[in-house]
Structures are given as C-alpha cells and as structure tokens.
Design a protein around this motif. Sequence first.
Motif, PDB file in Angstrom:
ATOM      1  N   VAL A  14       0.844  -1.204   0.000  1.00  0.00           N
ATOM      2  CA  VAL A  14       0.000   0.000   0.000  1.00  0.00           C
ATOM      3  C   VAL A  14       0.876   1.250   0.000  1.00  0.00           C
ATOM      4  N   LEU A  15       1.902   1.247   0.824  1.00  0.00           N
ATOM      5  CA  LEU A  15       2.814   2.397   0.879  1.00  0.00           C
ATOM      6  C   LEU A  15       3.565   2.581  -0.440  1.00  0.00           C
ATOM      7  N   LEU A  16       4.078   1.487  -0.966  1.00  0.00           N
ATOM      8  CA  LEU A  16       4.847   1.591  -2.209  1.00  0.00           C
ATOM      9  C   LEU A  16       3.972   2.013  -3.380  1.00  0.00           C
ATOM     10  N   LYS A  17       2.741   1.534  -3.439  1.00  0.00           N
ATOM     11  CA  LYS A  17       1.816   1.968  -4.488  1.00  0.00           C
ATOM     12  C   LYS A  17       1.539   3.460  -4.372  1.00  0.00           C
ATOM     13  N   ALA A  18       1.416   3.931  -3.153  1.00  0.00           N
ATOM     14  CA  ALA A  18       1.125   5.358  -2.940  1.00  0.00           C
ATOM     15  C   ALA A  18       2.257   6.244  -3.440  1.00  0.00           C
ATOM     16  N   VAL A  19       3.489   5.833  -3.246  1.00  0.00           N
ATOM     17  CA  VAL A  19       4.615   6.683  -3.654  1.00  0.00           C
ATOM     18  C   VAL A  19       5.126   6.365  -5.051  1.00  0.00           C
ATOM     19  N   ALA A  20       4.599   5.320  -5.673  1.00  0.00           N
ATOM     20  CA  ALA A  20       5.061   4.921  -7.005  1.00  0.00           C
ATOM     21  C   ALA A  20       4.324   5.699  -8.093  1.00  0.00           C
ATOM     22  N   GLU A  21       4.107   6.967  -7.870  1.00  0.00           N
ATOM     23  CA  GLU A  21       3.406   7.834  -8.811  1.00  0.00           C
ATOM     24  C   GLU A  21       4.097   9.191  -8.750  1.00  0.00           C
ATOM     25  N   PRO A  22       4.544   9.717  -9.880  1.00  0.00           N
ATOM     26  CA  PRO A  22       5.349  10.947  -9.869  1.00  0.00           C
ATOM     27  C   PRO A  22       4.695  12.138  -9.177  1.00  0.00           C
ATOM     28  N   THR A  23       3.414  12.355  -9.393  1.00  0.00           N
ATOM     29  CA  THR A  23       2.759  13.494  -8.751  1.00  0.00           C
ATOM     30  C   THR A  23       2.767  13.345  -7.243  1.00  0.00           C
ATOM     31  N   ARG A  24       2.540  12.138  -6.747  1.00  0.00           N
ATOM     32  CA  ARG A  24       2.529  11.929  -5.299  1.00  0.00           C
ATOM     33  C   ARG A  24       3.912  12.119  -4.701  1.00  0.00           C
ATOM     34  N   LEU A  25       4.928  11.692  -5.396  1.00  0.00           N
ATOM     35  CA  LEU A  25       6.293  11.941  -4.924  1.00  0.00           C
ATOM     36  C   LEU A  25       6.558  13.443  -4.844  1.00  0.00           C
ATOM     37  N   ALA A  47      -2.526   5.957   2.991  1.00  0.00           N
ATOM     38  CA  ALA A  47      -1.345   5.097   3.123  1.00  0.00           C
ATOM     39  C   ALA A  47      -0.556   5.402   4.395  1.00  0.00           C
ATOM     40  N   GLY A  48      -0.967   6.432   5.123  1.00  0.00           N
ATOM     41  CA  GLY A  48      -0.299   6.761   6.374  1.00  0.00           C
ATOM     42  C   GLY A  48       0.954   7.594   6.218  1.00  0.00           C
ATOM     43  N   LEU A  49       1.129   8.211   5.052  1.00  0.00           N
ATOM     44  CA  LEU A  49       2.323   9.025   4.814  1.00  0.00           C
ATOM     45  C   LEU A  49       2.115  10.492   5.174  1.00  0.00           C
ATOM     46  N   LEU A  50       0.885  10.974   5.016  1.00  0.00           N
ATOM     47  CA  LEU A  50       0.555  12.353   5.349  1.00  0.00           C
ATOM     48  C   LEU A  50      -0.580  12.377   6.362  1.00  0.00           C
ATOM     49  N   GLU A  51      -0.613  13.465   7.139  1.00  0.00           N
ATOM     50  CA  GLU A  51      -1.725  13.744   8.038  1.00  0.00           C
ATOM     51  C   GLU A  51      -2.490  14.927   7.456  1.00  0.00           C
ATOM     52  N   PRO A  60       5.390  11.914  11.091  1.00  0.00           N
ATOM     53  CA  PRO A  60       6.780  11.814  11.553  1.00  0.00           C
ATOM     54  C   PRO A  60       7.301  10.377  11.517  1.00  0.00           C
ATOM     55  N   GLY A  61       8.462  10.213  10.888  1.00  0.00           N
ATOM     56  CA  GLY A  61       9.143   8.926  10.851  1.00  0.00           C
ATOM     57  C   GLY A  61       8.628   7.932   9.832  1.00  0.00           C
ATOM     58  N   ARG A  62       7.531   8.237   9.163  1.00  0.00           N
ATOM     59  CA  ARG A  62       6.924   7.241   8.256  1.00  0.00           C
ATOM     60  C   ARG A  62       7.802   6.969   7.032  1.00  0.00           C
ATOM     61  N   LEU A  63       8.351   8.003   6.430  1.00  0.00           N
ATOM     62  CA  LEU A  63       9.226   7.774   5.273  1.00  0.00           C
ATOM     63  C   LEU A  63      10.477   7.006   5.678  1.00  0.00           C
ATOM     64  N   GLU A  64      10.965   7.274   6.870  1.00  0.00           N
ATOM     65  CA  GLU A  64      12.125   6.548   7.370  1.00  0.00           C
ATOM     66  C   GLU A  64      11.784   5.070   7.565  1.00  0.00           C
ATOM     67  N   ASP A  65      10.560   4.776   8.025  1.00  0.00           N
ATOM     68  CA  ASP A  65      10.112   3.384   8.171  1.00  0.00           C
ATOM     69  C   ASP A  65      10.151   2.664   6.821  1.00  0.00           C
ATOM     70  N   VAL A  66       9.660   3.354   5.793  1.00  0.00           N
ATOM     71  CA  VAL A  66       9.650   2.757   4.444  1.00  0.00           C
ATOM     72  C   VAL A  66      11.076   2.523   3.972  1.00  0.00           C
ATOM     73  N   ALA A  67      11.946   3.510   4.180  1.00  0.00           N
ATOM     74  CA  ALA A  67      13.336   3.370   3.759  1.00  0.00           C
ATOM     75  C   ALA A  67      14.018   2.198   4.478  1.00  0.00           C
ATOM     76  N   ARG A  68      13.787   2.082   5.785  1.00  0.00           N
ATOM     77  CA  ARG A  68      14.383   0.964   6.546  1.00  0.00           C
ATOM     78  C   ARG A  68      13.875  -0.375   6.040  1.00  0.00           C
ATOM     79  N   ALA A  69      12.609  -0.446   5.716  1.00  0.00           N
ATOM     80  CA  ALA A  69      12.023  -1.706   5.232  1.00  0.00           C
ATOM     81  C   ALA A  69      12.667  -2.132   3.923  1.00  0.00           C
ATOM     82  N   LEU A  70      13.098  -1.178   3.124  1.00  0.00           N
ATOM     83  CA  LEU A  70      13.688  -1.499   1.819  1.00  0.00           C
ATOM     84  C   LEU A  70      15.188  -1.713   1.840  1.00  0.00           C
ATOM     85  N   LEU A  71      15.801  -1.460   2.972  1.00  0.00           N
ATOM     86  CA  LEU A  71      17.249  -1.673   3.078  1.00  0.00           C
ATOM     87  C   LEU A  71      17.582  -3.139   2.832  1.00  0.00           C
ATOM     88  N   LEU A  72      18.651  -3.345   2.163  1.00  0.00           N
ATOM     89  CA  LEU A  72      19.128  -4.718   1.954  1.00  0.00           C
ATOM     90  C   LEU A  72      20.082  -5.043   3.095  1.00  0.00           C
TER      91      LEU A  72
END
Length: 112
Positions: free
Chosen positions: A30-41, A81-85, A99-111
Amino acid sequence: MTTVLPLADDATAPLTAAALSAEEAERLAVLLKAVAEPTRLRLISLVAAHEGQEACVCDLTEPVGLSQPTVSHHLKVLVDAGLLEREKRGVWAYYRLVPGRLEDVARALLLG
C-alpha cells in the motif's frame, strides 16, 4: 485522523531480514503503491519543503499543474497510506508528513 499501522512487527527490520507475512506485505505494498506515482512523490517533497513542513492544498495545485480536486485525490491516497496527516482549517485542508513514516519505508527497503 488515519491510524498508521507499523510496516512489520519490527518496523526497523529490513525487508531481507526475514520473510514478510501476508499482512506485512500488504501494508508495505500500500505504501509503495502510494509513492510509485510521480505526482505523489512531488507532493510529498513539496509538503516537506514548505514552511513548517506543512502545506495547504491551495499551495500545492500550482506547483504540480493540476486541478484542486485532482491534487486532493492524490493527497487522500497519501493520507490513506499513512504518509501524510490532514487537518481541516476552515474551508482548506492542510497536510504534513507523518513523523518517521518515510524513514520506516526506507528501513524496510534496506538490503540488510
């Protein structure tokens, strides 16, 4: 206000640390779909760069070159998606990053 669920039982664990449960995979998708769109980014970036890291929908239409209803739709996807309030003030809605939500996504994607 939207309830933000953690990405996984251990929100700091990278995607490769252990197999995701079906529920965890759904949350991350859900989070990745939300940010996988240029306008939303761009909207995330514009909100983050705006004074006080908060922006009115009226401040976001011109920079992205879209109508207010279209921008509001994109913002709703990001809120869901819980990215904005979202906070309603008079006739306008104001948005800020969770607060911290984008960091959560980044941590989840770390290899890890």
